[in-house]
Scaffold this active site. Sequence first.
Site, PDB file in Angstrom:
ATOM      1  N   ASP A  38       0.912  -1.111   0.154  1.00 43.98           N
ATOM      2  CA  ASP A  38      -0.008   0.070   0.038  1.00 43.98           C
ATOM      3  C   ASP A  38       0.953   1.214  -0.013  1.00 43.98           C
ATOM      4  OD1 ASP A  38      -2.058   1.615   0.959  1.00 43.98           O
ATOM      5  OD2 ASP A  38      -1.259   1.481   2.895  1.00 43.98           O
ATOM      6  N   ASP A 232      -1.291  -0.941   6.255  1.00 37.17           N
ATOM      7  CA  ASP A 232      -1.680  -0.128   7.696  1.00 37.17           C
ATOM      8  C   ASP A 232      -3.145   0.308   7.894  1.00 37.17           C
ATOM      9  OD1 ASP A 232      -1.571   2.033   5.537  1.00 37.17           O
ATOM     10  OD2 ASP A 232      -1.618   3.246   7.247  1.00 37.17           O
ATOM     11  N   ASP A 236      -7.087  -1.499   4.115  1.00 36.87           N
ATOM     12  CA  ASP A 236      -6.211  -2.755   3.650  1.00 36.87           C
ATOM     13  C   ASP A 236      -6.646  -3.912   4.294  1.00 36.87           C
ATOM     14  OD1 ASP A 236      -4.615  -0.981   2.219  1.00 36.87           O
ATOM     15  OD2 ASP A 236      -3.551  -0.419   4.101  1.00 36.87           O
TER      16      ASP A 236
HETATM   17  P1  ADP Z   1      -5.466   6.154  -0.366  1.00 34.21           P
HETATM   18  O1  ADP Z   1      -5.045   4.606  -0.566  1.00 34.21           O
HETATM   19  O2  ADP Z   1      -4.199   6.999  -0.872  1.00 34.21           O
HETATM   20  O3  ADP Z   1      -5.636   6.304   1.227  1.00 34.21           O
HETATM   21  P2  ADP Z   1      -8.223   6.831  -0.709  1.00 34.21           P
HETATM   22  O4  ADP Z   1      -8.919   5.761  -1.527  1.00 34.21           O
HETATM   23  O5  ADP Z   1      -8.276   6.671   0.762  1.00 34.21           O
HETATM   24  O6  ADP Z   1      -6.604   6.468  -0.966  1.00 34.21           O
HETATM   25  O7  ADP Z   1      -8.517   7.867  -1.467  1.00 34.21           O
HETATM   26  C1  ADP Z   1      -8.188   8.174  -2.569  1.00 34.21           C
HETATM   27  C2  ADP Z   1      -8.420   9.604  -3.194  1.00 34.21           C
HETATM   28  O8  ADP Z   1      -9.742  10.133  -2.824  1.00 34.21           O
HETATM   29  C3  ADP Z   1      -7.287  10.597  -2.516  1.00 34.21           C
HETATM   30  O9  ADP Z   1      -6.384  10.451  -3.290  1.00 34.21           O
HETATM   31  C4  ADP Z   1      -8.297  11.821  -2.636  1.00 34.21           C
HETATM   32  O10 ADP Z   1      -8.034  12.479  -3.901  1.00 34.21           O
HETATM   33  C5  ADP Z   1      -9.648  11.275  -2.402  1.00 34.21           C
HETATM   34  N1  ADP Z   1      -9.899  11.558  -1.060  1.00 34.21           N
HETATM   35  C6  ADP Z   1     -10.021  10.599   0.125  1.00 34.21           C
HETATM   36  N2  ADP Z   1     -10.745  11.130   1.323  1.00 34.21           N
HETATM   37  C7  ADP Z   1     -10.541  12.550   1.069  1.00 34.21           C
HETATM   38  C8  ADP Z   1     -10.844  13.362   2.003  1.00 34.21           C
HETATM   39  N3  ADP Z   1     -11.165  13.358   2.976  1.00 34.21           N
HETATM   40  N4  ADP Z   1     -10.961  14.828   1.295  1.00 34.21           N
HETATM   41  C9  ADP Z   1     -10.293  15.068  -0.121  1.00 34.21           C
HETATM   42  N5  ADP Z   1     -10.216  14.162  -0.845  1.00 34.21           N
HETATM   43  C10 ADP Z   1     -10.238  12.805  -0.406  1.00 34.21           C
HETATM   44 MG    MG Z   2      -2.392   3.228   3.833  1.00 32.91          MG
END
Ligand code: ADP
Ligand code: MG
Length: 287
Positions: A38, A232, A236
């Site tokens: 990840d 983490d 995941d």
């Molecule tokens: P990661 O594996 O990087 O944690 P997520 O699936 O949680 O990915 O998030 C993917 C994308 O969704 C982020 O890169 C961001 O663009 C958007 N995103 C997620 N959570 C937020 C948030 N709280 N505010 C703004 N954008 C968000």
């Molecule tokens: Mg992570």
Amino acid sequence: ATPTSIMVGTGKAAENGILFKGGEHLERTHQLEAIVLDKTGTITKGKPEVTDFTGDEEALQLLASAERGSEHPLAEAIVAYATEQAIDLAEVDDFKSIPGHGIEAIISGNNILVGNRKLMQENQIDVGGAEIELVDYEVDGKTAMLVAVNGIYRGIVAVADTIRETAPQAIKELKEQGLEVIMLTGDNERTAKAIAKQVGIDQVIAQVLPEEKADKVKEIQLKGKKVAMVGDGVNDAPALAIADIGIAIGTGTEVAIEAADVTILGGELLLIPKAIKISHATIKNIR
Ligand code: ADP
Ligand code: MG
């Protein structure tokens, strides 16, 4: 396999900060052919900071207030940034997180959207020339989010996370051990590739929705490969459970640690090639 040598192996691992839940996991570690990591919180420290904001103060206030409703590390970074600038945050009347895309909130009758391109497209927001700026941030390995208030685009907030110091060395060692190394992330492809390049990973699976992470691990298994997943986060956990070996980062969430077969203490990625080395030495002793 003699139980004694397995016990010696898991004991040696434990002394090094590699906690196997049982001897069978040490034996299975010996067979690994691929490893999926990840990005956020695993390869990076998971403590992102805002580096750029292109909007005005009013937009920042609404954006940061809206993010108070989210537990995402990106949200924490934005709230911290606004707080540092002594901006008073407003009460949020309604909040919705849109997994893999961003968030939506209502503040005193205003609709706030914060998230990626997809979120803006789905809400038919015209972001003007933002695409060029987005790409600039992304090639630097930053996560750039778009902000809209009442359907009007108001700016970009870019966030950067620090790579764990020993990540490049750990990945080099994993490759030398003959493993295929893959990065898996919900973040966009360009940001993911920039981070991957910095740590020496050439295979990237990006823009994966939280619920799709396990499917990606399964796809590798269907190709006949024994695969480890390192993660983490709460999102995941299903992937950690389905992998032949799930490896949790000790500084990560309890849910990830519970779903995994092994935990590495302190988020030290060098413990992963070390675990593989110990498994090889243990199995060799058995034969
Ligand atoms: P990661 O594996 O990087 O944690 P997520 O699936 O949680 O990915 O998030 C993917 C994308 O969704 C982020 O890169 C961001 O663009 C958007 N995103 C997620 N959570 C937020 C948030 N709280 N505010 C703004 N954008 C968000
Ligand atoms: Mg992570």
